[in-house]
Design an enzyme around this catalytic site. Structure first.
Site, short mmCIF file in Angstrom:
data_model
loop_
_atom_site.label_atom_id
_atom_site.label_comp_id
_atom_site.label_asym_id
_atom_site.label_seq_id
_atom_site.Cartn_x
_atom_site.Cartn_y
_atom_site.Cartn_z
N ASN A 91 0.79 -1.22 0.00
CA ASN A 91 0.00 0.00 0.00
C ASN A 91 0.83 1.28 0.00
O ASN A 91 0.34 2.34 -0.39
CB ASN A 91 -0.92 -0.01 1.23
CG ASN A 91 -1.56 1.33 1.49
OD1 ASN A 91 -2.47 1.74 0.79
ND2 ASN A 91 -1.07 2.04 2.50
N TYR A 157 2.67 10.36 -11.57
CA TYR A 157 1.88 9.48 -10.70
C TYR A 157 1.13 8.44 -11.52
O TYR A 157 1.16 7.25 -11.20
CB TYR A 157 0.91 10.32 -9.89
CG TYR A 157 0.05 9.52 -8.94
CD1 TYR A 157 0.60 8.91 -7.82
CD2 TYR A 157 -1.33 9.41 -9.15
CE1 TYR A 157 -0.19 8.20 -6.93
CE2 TYR A 157 -2.12 8.69 -8.28
CZ TYR A 157 -1.56 8.09 -7.17
OH TYR A 157 -2.34 7.37 -6.30
N LYS A 161 1.57 4.32 -11.29
CA LYS A 161 0.43 3.48 -10.90
C LYS A 161 0.06 2.50 -12.01
O LYS A 161 -0.39 1.38 -11.74
CB LYS A 161 -0.76 4.36 -10.50
CG LYS A 161 -0.55 5.06 -9.17
CD LYS A 161 -0.33 4.05 -8.05
CE LYS A 161 -0.04 4.67 -6.72
NZ LYS A 161 0.09 3.67 -5.63
N THR A 192 -7.69 10.61 2.72
CA THR A 192 -6.48 10.21 3.44
C THR A 192 -5.64 11.44 3.75
O THR A 192 -5.89 12.53 3.22
CB THR A 192 -5.64 9.24 2.59
OG1 THR A 192 -5.12 9.97 1.45
CG2 THR A 192 -6.45 8.05 2.11
#
Length: 252
Positions: A91, A157, A161, A192
């Site tokens: 994670n 990013y 990913k 988050t």
């Protein structure tokens, strides 16, 4: 709770906050002995306290996922005296800041590659080594809906990913016949600490939230529930998937 993971061991990277913390809580609630890894001792200790306060079992290991010797040692700690690793959730991640490709910081890109690609690769390397020896196990890599589509201002990013998804599929093919399943989750925007640093009043943030047809962003526990399911026997015929958990973000 069903205690469906009673007697099983689990390893979670980035377990000090957000999705990682929610995942540790969810796996422990189902009976797993959870080892969490991350770079910040204080947040890891807080996760362990929360798990124990809820009646679960957990321990922490301070480790940088991009450091091969550190992540190998952390996984060995998770295996412990049991000699087994049933569940691994990779994670730990880094999303950086909004920057157009023409202005993108090379340093930020290098950090993303180190954590999002090298970190997942190294984690799987040692997780799958153990799982191959024992002949069973389930791995979940935390990718992103951004790995399935383009997102302006986040090219580095999205690239890392997408790479996590490719690694997931390749590894799943390697170990499918050995009793080991490897899958990826692709969340949309999740509430988050990473997201909390972004100004909700900015146009990029507004557009990201508006891109979720369900009308809101996800809570970490909703992603953790998907992790539990993918690692359970109920998902025993599922491997090599990149499952969107995104409120419809990747549908259009």
């Amino acid at each position: 709770m069903t205690q469906q993971f009673a007697g099983r061991t689990a390893f979670v990277t980035g377990g000090g906050s957000g999705i990682g913390r929610a995942t540790a809580l969810a796996l422990a609630a189902e009976g797993a002995m959870v080892t969490i890894a991350g770079r910040t001792r204080a947040t890891l200790e807080e996760t362990v306290r929360l798990v124990q306060a809820n009646g679960g079992a957990a321990r922490h290991v301070v480790a940088d996922v991009s450091d091969e010797s550190a992540i190998e040692a952390a996984i060995q700690a998770a295996i412990g005296d049991t000699g087994r690793l049933d569940i691994a959730v990779n994670n730990a991640g880094y999303d950086g800041e909004y920057q157009l490709t023409a202005d993108y910081s090379t340093e930020m890109l290098d950090t993303m590659i180190a954590i999002n690609i090298r970190g997942v690769f190294l984690s799987m390397k040692y997780e799958l080594k153990q799982m191959t020896a024992q002949g069973f196990g389930a791995v979940v890599n935390m990718s992103s809906g951004a790995g399935l589509v383009g997102v302006a201002g986040f090219s580095g990013y999205t690239a890392t990913k997408a790479a996590e998804i490719s690694m997931t599929k390749s590894s799943a093919l390697e170990v499918a016949a050995l009793g080991i399943r490897v899958n990826a989750l692709c969340p949309g925007l999740v509430e988050t600490p990473m997201i909390a640093t972004m100004d909700p009043a900015t146009e990029p943030m507004k557009s990201l939230v508006a891109a979720h047809p369900i009308g809101r962003i996800a809570q970490p526990a909703e992603i953790a529930d998907a992790v539990v399911w993918l690692c359970s026997d109920k998902a025993g015929f599922i491997t090599g998937v990149a499952l969107p958990i995104d409120g419809g973000y990747t549908v259009p």
